[in-house]
Design a protein around this motif. Structure first.
Motif, mmCIF file in Angstrom:
data_model
loop_
_atom_site.group_PDB
_atom_site.id
_atom_site.type_symbol
_atom_site.label_atom_id
_atom_site.label_comp_id
_atom_site.label_asym_id
_atom_site.label_seq_id
_atom_site.Cartn_x
_atom_site.Cartn_y
_atom_site.Cartn_z
ATOM 1 N N SER A 1 35.464 24.625 45.750
ATOM 2 C CA SER A 1 36.343 23.607 45.174
ATOM 3 C C SER A 1 37.670 24.243 44.795
ATOM 4 N N PHE A 2 38.667 23.381 44.584
ATOM 5 C CA PHE A 2 39.966 23.880 44.160
ATOM 6 C C PHE A 2 39.932 24.361 42.713
ATOM 7 N N ASN A 3 39.082 23.771 41.887
ATOM 8 C CA ASN A 3 38.943 24.243 40.504
ATOM 9 C C ASN A 3 38.402 25.670 40.476
ATOM 10 N N SER A 4 37.391 25.926 41.308
ATOM 11 C CA SER A 4 36.851 27.286 41.389
ATOM 12 C C SER A 4 37.895 28.250 41.909
ATOM 13 N N LEU A 5 38.708 27.796 42.851
ATOM 14 C CA LEU A 5 39.776 28.649 43.377
ATOM 15 C C LEU A 5 40.797 28.976 42.290
ATOM 16 N N ALA A 6 41.133 27.984 41.470
ATOM 17 C CA ALA A 6 42.101 28.224 40.393
ATOM 18 C C ALA A 6 41.557 29.229 39.389
ATOM 19 N N ILE A 7 40.293 29.096 39.039
ATOM 20 C CA ILE A 7 39.687 30.042 38.091
ATOM 21 C C ILE A 7 39.578 31.425 38.725
ATOM 22 N N TYR A 8 39.134 31.477 39.989
ATOM 23 C CA TYR A 8 39.001 32.753 40.680
ATOM 24 C C TYR A 8 40.359 33.439 40.847
ATOM 25 N N SER A 9 41.422 32.677 41.057
ATOM 26 C CA SER A 9 42.755 33.256 41.250
ATOM 27 C C SER A 9 43.221 34.032 40.025
ATOM 28 N N ASN A 10 42.846 33.581 38.839
ATOM 29 C CA ASN A 10 43.182 34.332 37.627
ATOM 30 C C ASN A 10 42.518 35.709 37.636
ATOM 31 N N PHE A 11 41.244 35.739 38.003
ATOM 32 C CA PHE A 11 40.517 37.000 38.055
ATOM 33 C C PHE A 11 41.036 37.874 39.192
ATOM 34 N N ARG A 12 41.364 37.251 40.306
ATOM 35 C CA ARG A 12 41.900 38.001 41.452
ATOM 36 C C ARG A 12 43.243 38.649 41.102
ATOM 37 N N MET A 13 44.080 37.927 40.346
ATOM 38 C CA MET A 13 45.371 38.478 39.935
ATOM 39 C C MET A 13 45.167 39.723 39.078
ATOM 40 N N ILE A 14 44.226 39.653 38.150
ATOM 41 C CA ILE A 14 43.974 40.796 37.269
ATOM 42 C C ILE A 14 43.430 41.980 38.061
ATOM 43 N N THR A 15 42.422 41.738 38.895
ATOM 44 C CA THR A 15 41.825 42.848 39.650
ATOM 45 C C THR A 15 42.806 43.431 40.668
ATOM 46 N N THR A 16 43.653 42.607 41.260
ATOM 47 C CA THR A 16 44.652 43.114 42.204
ATOM 48 C C THR A 16 45.668 43.996 41.498
ATOM 49 N N ASN A 17 46.115 43.591 40.321
ATOM 50 C CA ASN A 17 47.062 44.416 39.575
ATOM 51 C C ASN A 17 46.434 45.733 39.114
ATOM 52 N N VAL A 18 45.181 45.686 38.683
ATOM 53 C CA VAL A 18 44.485 46.918 38.300
ATOM 54 C C VAL A 18 44.315 47.812 39.528
ATOM 55 N N GLN A 19 43.957 47.216 40.660
ATOM 56 C CA GLN A 19 43.803 47.981 41.898
ATOM 57 C C GLN A 19 45.124 48.637 42.298
ATOM 58 N N ASN A 20 46.223 47.908 42.210
ATOM 59 C CA ASN A 20 47.531 48.478 42.559
ATOM 60 C C ASN A 20 47.907 49.624 41.631
ATOM 61 N N LEU A 21 47.610 49.490 40.355
ATOM 62 C CA LEU A 21 47.897 50.555 39.402
ATOM 63 C C LEU A 21 47.082 51.809 39.712
ATOM 64 N N VAL A 22 45.800 51.634 39.961
ATOM 65 C CA VAL A 22 44.933 52.769 40.280
ATOM 66 C C VAL A 22 45.372 53.415 41.586
ATOM 67 N N MET A 23 45.720 52.615 42.588
ATOM 68 C CA MET A 23 46.090 53.162 43.881
ATOM 69 C C MET A 23 47.417 53.917 43.818
ATOM 70 N N GLN A 24 48.342 53.498 42.964
ATOM 71 C CA GLN A 24 49.594 54.243 42.810
ATOM 72 C C GLN A 24 49.321 55.650 42.288
ATOM 73 N N VAL A 25 48.390 55.753 41.374
ATOM 74 C CA VAL A 25 48.030 57.070 40.848
ATOM 75 C C VAL A 25 47.343 57.900 41.926
ATOM 76 N N LEU A 26 46.418 57.284 42.652
ATOM 77 C CA LEU A 26 45.653 58.032 43.641
ATOM 78 C C LEU A 26 46.460 58.344 44.899
ATOM 79 N N PHE A 27 47.427 57.503 45.237
ATOM 80 C CA PHE A 27 48.250 57.771 46.422
ATOM 81 C C PHE A 27 49.173 58.959 46.223
ATOM 82 N N SER A 28 49.405 59.361 44.984
ATOM 83 C CA SER A 28 50.289 60.501 44.740
ATOM 84 C C SER A 28 49.708 61.801 45.287
ATOM 85 N N ILE A 29 48.406 61.861 45.521
ATOM 86 C CA ILE A 29 47.795 63.073 46.058
ATOM 87 C C ILE A 29 47.611 63.019 47.565
ATOM 88 N N LYS A 30 47.992 61.921 48.203
ATOM 89 C CA LYS A 30 47.711 61.744 49.627
ATOM 90 C C LYS A 30 48.456 62.738 50.511
#
Length: 195
Positions: free
Chosen positions: A48-77
């Protein structure tokens, strides 16, 4: 753009093998894009679109956390790639094992922290009506865990040019991901998309 006026781009200088290798690499990149970004479309069309709206909030948070972690880890690449170029295969294997363990420890810490804190944070931020059940939170964080620990594996995969011989896997990966996500979404609802 004046600096591009005298530049002539042509594929005539490339041989067929190089063009085929570029196509195989593009196929792997396209597979990553489809697999990692098809969730929203599947959730909106099967749940449903309601589930998508709720999931999008969680996806935004996890994507931002993932980007932050990857910036730190990419420095050693880059230093690691230099070591991979100049070392023996045994040293490279030991280094890859060490890097994978470091990524795994960081991914464990991040995902366990998010499992514990994600629902309370969203409850404070948006209200209790926007909280997901624990099974969905665990599955979202398991996908985040796999994404984080997959980066050193993919980096070694591309560095070793394994994509040149493995061109069927992206097509199979796309098909399995889409059909399994749709099927499980109809059976299990929102958690089924992440199974």
């Amino acid at each position: 753009l004046p600096y591009l006026i005298n530049v002539k781009l042509s594929f005539k200088n490339l041989n067929k093998k190089e063009l085929l290798d570029m196509a195989k690499l593009s196929l792997h990149s396209m597979s990553d894009i489809v697999v990692l970004n098809s969730d929203n479309l599947i959730v909106s069309s099967t749940v449903s679109f309601n589930s998508l709206a709720i999931y999008s909030n969680f996806r935004m948070i996890t994507t931002n956390v993932q980007n932050l972690v990857m910036q730190v880890l990419f420095s050693i690449k880059d230093p690691i790639r230099k070591i991979m170029c100049t070392s023996s295969q045994d040293e490279v294997d030991k280094l890859q094992y060490l890097i994978l363990n470091i990524y795994c420890i960081i991914a464990n810490f991040v995902c366990i922290s998010l499992i514990v804190m994600l629902n309370p944070f969203v409850g404070i931020w948006l209200g209790d009506s926007y909280i997901l059940d624990n099974a969905t939170i665990i599955l979202i964080n398991f996908c985040l865990f796999l994404t984080i620990i997959g980066y050193p594996i993919l980096d070694a995969y591309y560095f070793e040019e394994c994509y040149k011989t493995d061109y069927r896997t992206p097509i199979v990966e796309i098909l399995i991901n889409i059909f399994a996500s749709i099927g499980f979404a109809y059976l299990l609802g929102l958690p089924g998309v992440f199974v």
